[in-house]
Design a protein around this motif. Structure first.
Motif, PDB file in Angstrom:
ATOM      1  N   ASP A  74       0.868  -1.176   0.000  1.00  0.00           N
ATOM      2  CA  ASP A  74       0.000   0.000   0.000  1.00  0.00           C
ATOM      3  C   ASP A  74       0.899   1.218   0.000  1.00  0.00           C
ATOM      4  OD1 ASP A  74      -1.897   1.929   0.335  1.00  0.00           O
ATOM      5  OD2 ASP A  74      -2.596   1.257   2.294  1.00  0.00           O
TER       6      ASP A  74
ATOM      7  N   LEU B 250      -6.781   2.608  -6.949  1.00  0.00           N
ATOM      8  CA  LEU B 250      -6.396   1.957  -5.701  1.00  0.00           C
ATOM      9  C   LEU B 250      -4.897   2.128  -5.483  1.00  0.00           C
ATOM     10  CD1 LEU B 250      -7.663   0.169  -3.450  1.00  0.00           C
ATOM     11  CD2 LEU B 250      -6.929  -1.821  -4.786  1.00  0.00           C
TER      12      LEU B 250
ATOM     13  N   ARG C 103       0.545  -0.105  -9.870  1.00  0.00           N
ATOM     14  CA  ARG C 103      -0.684  -0.362  -9.118  1.00  0.00           C
ATOM     15  C   ARG C 103      -1.553  -1.399  -9.822  1.00  0.00           C
ATOM     16  NH1 ARG C 103      -3.035   5.533  -8.103  1.00  0.00           N
ATOM     17  NH2 ARG C 103      -2.098   5.901 -10.144  1.00  0.00           N
TER      18      ARG C 103
END
Length: 257
Positions: free
Chosen positions: A187, A237, A232
């Motif tokens: 992330d 996201l 990604r």
């Protein structure tokens, strides 16, 4: 009259391994990316993504650029031999005269979005390689641990052409495959231009090893190469894919047994 002694400048050794890449098609710039140098049997290789050299999406094989152009060469910015802090751009053709790719793929082809580009020994260039042994550092990565992604977001750099260290966190259990392939998730607020960046786990103080022991680093911190960042998984996201570093050794074994 007093004089001021010049201040020493310290640069992290891992920053020296990372290089800016410009993908070109008929001398037109298509986009930027990242690669890092590693060494095997006294040969130097640039590690980056398959989609960087092919200009195609690894899952669909469709051209990624809006114009549908794909690169025929890469401009790679190397460290110049005249001194650290100087760079020289070299153009690498991606195909030979017969149209054969000049990069080394994984035996699985584009299903693994990692390639190696063999580098020549050229006088104006100095290579600073990332030791593959960093992948073997006995540190156990777990979800939520902080990681560094070292690259060139949007083609940007600092202090000349030094990479930028972005921070993220491990977003999936690293030993579990994402989408059935040898990759896990992080992330992080990454941007275009960071494809091909090394992902580093750097822990200060103590860390857990594979046999359950807790170690204290005498040097202040310990590094582990977790893999190669590949962008990604969805445009909306902030979660990206990281290919495991053992894939580099798979490619080397396949092409140079």
């Amino acid at each position: 009259m007093s004089t001021v002694e010049p201040r020493s400048i310290f640069v992290d050794s891992l920053s020296s391994c990372c290089l800016k890449i410009d993908a070109m098609a008929n001398s037109q710039h298509l986009g930027s990316a990242t690669g890092f140098v590693t060494t095997h049997r006294d040969r130097h290789f640039l590690v980056t993504n398959w989609h960087v050299v092919s200009g195609r999406h690894p899952d669909t094989n469709q051209a990624r650029h809006p114009s549908l152009a794909v690169p025929d060469s890469l401009n790679i910015w190397f460290h110049a031999s005249i001194g650290l802090g100087n760079w020289v751009s070299c153009n690498y053709r991606l195909y030979d005269d017969a149209g054969r790719p000049q990069w080394w793929e994984h035996p699985s082809g584009r299903a693994v979005d990692v390639v190696l580009i063999p580098l020549e020994k050229l006088d104006p260039i100095v290579y600073y390689g990332m030791p593959l042994e960093l992948a073997d550092t006995d540190m156990v990565p777990t979800p939520a641990m902080p990681v560094s992604i070292i690259g060139f977001p949007l083609g940007l750099s600092t202090g000349g052409l030094w990479p930028i260290w972005k921070t993220g966190h491990i977003a999936s259990d690293p030993d579990l495959n994402y989408d059935g392939r040898p990759a896990f998730l992080i992330d992080a607020t990454t941007r275009g231009g960071m494809s091909g960046s090394p992902v580093i786990l750097r822990l200060s103080g103590g860390y857990r090893t594979s046999n359950g022991n807790f170690m204290i680093s005498m040097s202040g911190f310990q590094d582990k190469l977790l893999g190669i960042y590949a962008g990604r998984i969805h445009e909306n996201l902030e979660v990206g894919r990281v290919w495991r570093p053992n894939l580099i050794r798979d490619i080397l074994t396949h092409h140079d047994p």
